[in-house]
Design an enzyme around this catalytic site. Structure first.
Site, mmCIF file in Angstrom:
data_model
loop_
_atom_site.group_PDB
_atom_site.id
_atom_site.type_symbol
_atom_site.label_atom_id
_atom_site.label_comp_id
_atom_site.label_asym_id
_atom_site.label_seq_id
_atom_site.Cartn_x
_atom_site.Cartn_y
_atom_site.Cartn_z
ATOM 1 C CG ASP A 1 -0.293 -0.383 2.511
ATOM 2 O OD1 ASP A 1 0.957 -0.376 2.565
ATOM 3 O OD2 ASP A 1 -1.004 -0.683 3.480
ATOM 4 C CG ASP B 1 -9.171 -1.002 11.676
ATOM 5 O OD1 ASP B 1 -8.131 -1.621 11.332
ATOM 6 O OD2 ASP B 1 -9.612 -0.021 11.044
ATOM 7 C CG HIS C 1 -5.932 -1.802 8.706
ATOM 8 N ND1 HIS C 1 -6.152 -0.762 9.574
ATOM 9 C CD2 HIS C 1 -4.601 -1.793 8.463
ATOM 10 C CE1 HIS C 1 -5.010 -0.161 9.834
ATOM 11 N NE2 HIS C 1 -4.048 -0.768 9.175
ATOM 12 C CD GLU D 1 -9.002 1.289 7.756
ATOM 13 O OE1 GLU D 1 -9.028 0.394 8.625
ATOM 14 O OE2 GLU D 1 -8.385 2.361 7.912
HETATM 15 C C1 GLP Z 1 -0.410 0.442 8.502
HETATM 16 C C2 GLP Z 1 -0.090 -0.434 7.292
HETATM 17 C C3 GLP Z 1 -0.316 -1.905 7.595
HETATM 18 C C4 GLP Z 1 0.349 -2.270 8.921
HETATM 19 C C5 GLP Z 1 -0.230 -1.433 10.023
HETATM 20 C C6 GLP Z 1 0.311 -1.772 11.397
HETATM 21 O O1 GLP Z 1 -1.761 0.653 8.629
HETATM 22 N N1 GLP Z 1 -0.882 -0.080 6.149
HETATM 23 O O2 GLP Z 1 0.194 -2.687 6.528
HETATM 24 O O3 GLP Z 1 0.168 -3.641 9.183
HETATM 25 O O4 GLP Z 1 0.070 -0.056 9.726
HETATM 26 O O5 GLP Z 1 1.453 -1.028 11.689
HETATM 27 P P1 GLP Z 1 2.422 -1.362 12.896
HETATM 28 O O6 GLP Z 1 3.239 -2.532 12.457
HETATM 29 O O7 GLP Z 1 3.265 -0.116 13.031
HETATM 30 O O8 GLP Z 1 1.587 -1.654 14.076
#
Ligand code: GLP
Length: 237
Positions: free
Chosen positions: A66, A132, A134, A139
């Site tokens: 993404d 949440d 995702h 989402e």
């Molecule tokens: C963002 C990314 C996700 C990732 C999430 C969690 O939303 N788009 O791909 O899994 O963050 O991030 P973290 O690893 O910092 O908790």
């Protein structure tokens, strides 16, 4: 899903072994990468193994999950910038083999799936999880049949990611993300979740129903998905 519970350090090592196995078997593998703080230990480990000659990325191709809409790759909070700084500049992958969805040309987001298919499909997809549920930036409510698309970020996700920006107002309101179907098409998935703050959603993902309300729950249906959890993230299982 196969669940592996260990320390964050050991998880980085174990997950890195999956890359060693794959790239030694298939040097031109297609790798799906993720951002966030969770994969940083794994990325450091991959750079270390690459420097030690245990694996090479010289024939590999990568597709990231993404990107924030509106940020170009030179923006310090863009995921392209993140990947360059945290992985690509530290391994021997040719930069032209690396792909991150465009945050500035979002009109043809679905073409990303065509590029993935043309490269042979993703062999190994790395995933983290949002609070949440995702995956990528899909989402709750995202249809399971979705391909790469433009998404509206929820207030919860913008809040969680605000720590990387100077204020929440600077966090983009949209992103481009591989869809649920894009992710499920990967032949192998390595999923990692670390920390107490992920424990509740991990319980829903693993023990709850498969539902679009918890996007990551779809991984229950993937034929080759390993779920790496530290003891905190696994504490409610
Ligand atoms: C963002 C990314 C996700 C990732 C999430 C969690 O939303 N788009 O791909 O899994 O963050 O991030 P973290 O690893 O910092 O908790």
């Amino acid at each position: 899903m196969k669940i592996i519970i260990d320390t964050p350090e050991k998880i980085a090592e174990l997950a890195a072994e999956r890359y060693v196995e794959l790239l030694n078997r298939k040097p031109n593998a297609v790798l799906g990468y993720a951002t966030g703080s969770t994969p940083l230990g794994l990325y450091a480990q991959l750079a270390k193994l690459n420097a030690a000659g245990k694996l090479t990325f010289k024939d590999a191709t990568t597709f990231n999950l993404d990107e924030y809409a509106g940020l170009d790759g030179t923006h310090e909070q863009s995921y392209r910038y993140f990947m360059n700084k945290n992985l690509f500049e530290h391994i021997d992958i040719p930069m032209e083999n690396t792909h991150v969805p465009s945050g500035t040309d979002t009109a043809h987001a679905g073409d990303y799936d065509k590029a993935i298919a043309a490269a042979g499909g993703v062999d190994l997809q790395l995933l983290g999880i949002g609070h949440d549920g995702h995956i990528g930036f899909n989402e709750p409510g995202t249809p399971f049949g979705s391909i790469t698309h433009v998404v509206d970020l929820t207030p919860m996700t913008r809040e969680a990611n605000a720590r990387f920006f100077t204020s929440i107002d600077e966090v983009p309101t949209q992103a481009v993300s591989m869809g649920m179907k894009t992710i499920m098409n990967a032949r192998q998935i390595v999923f990692i979740a670390l920390g107490k703050d992920k424990a509740e959603i991990i319980k829903k993902m693993i023990d709850g129903d498969v539902t679009t309300e918890v996007p990551a729950s779809i991984l229950q249906l993937h034929p080759n998905c390993e779920v790496f959890l530290d003891h905190d993230a696994a504490s409610l299982l």
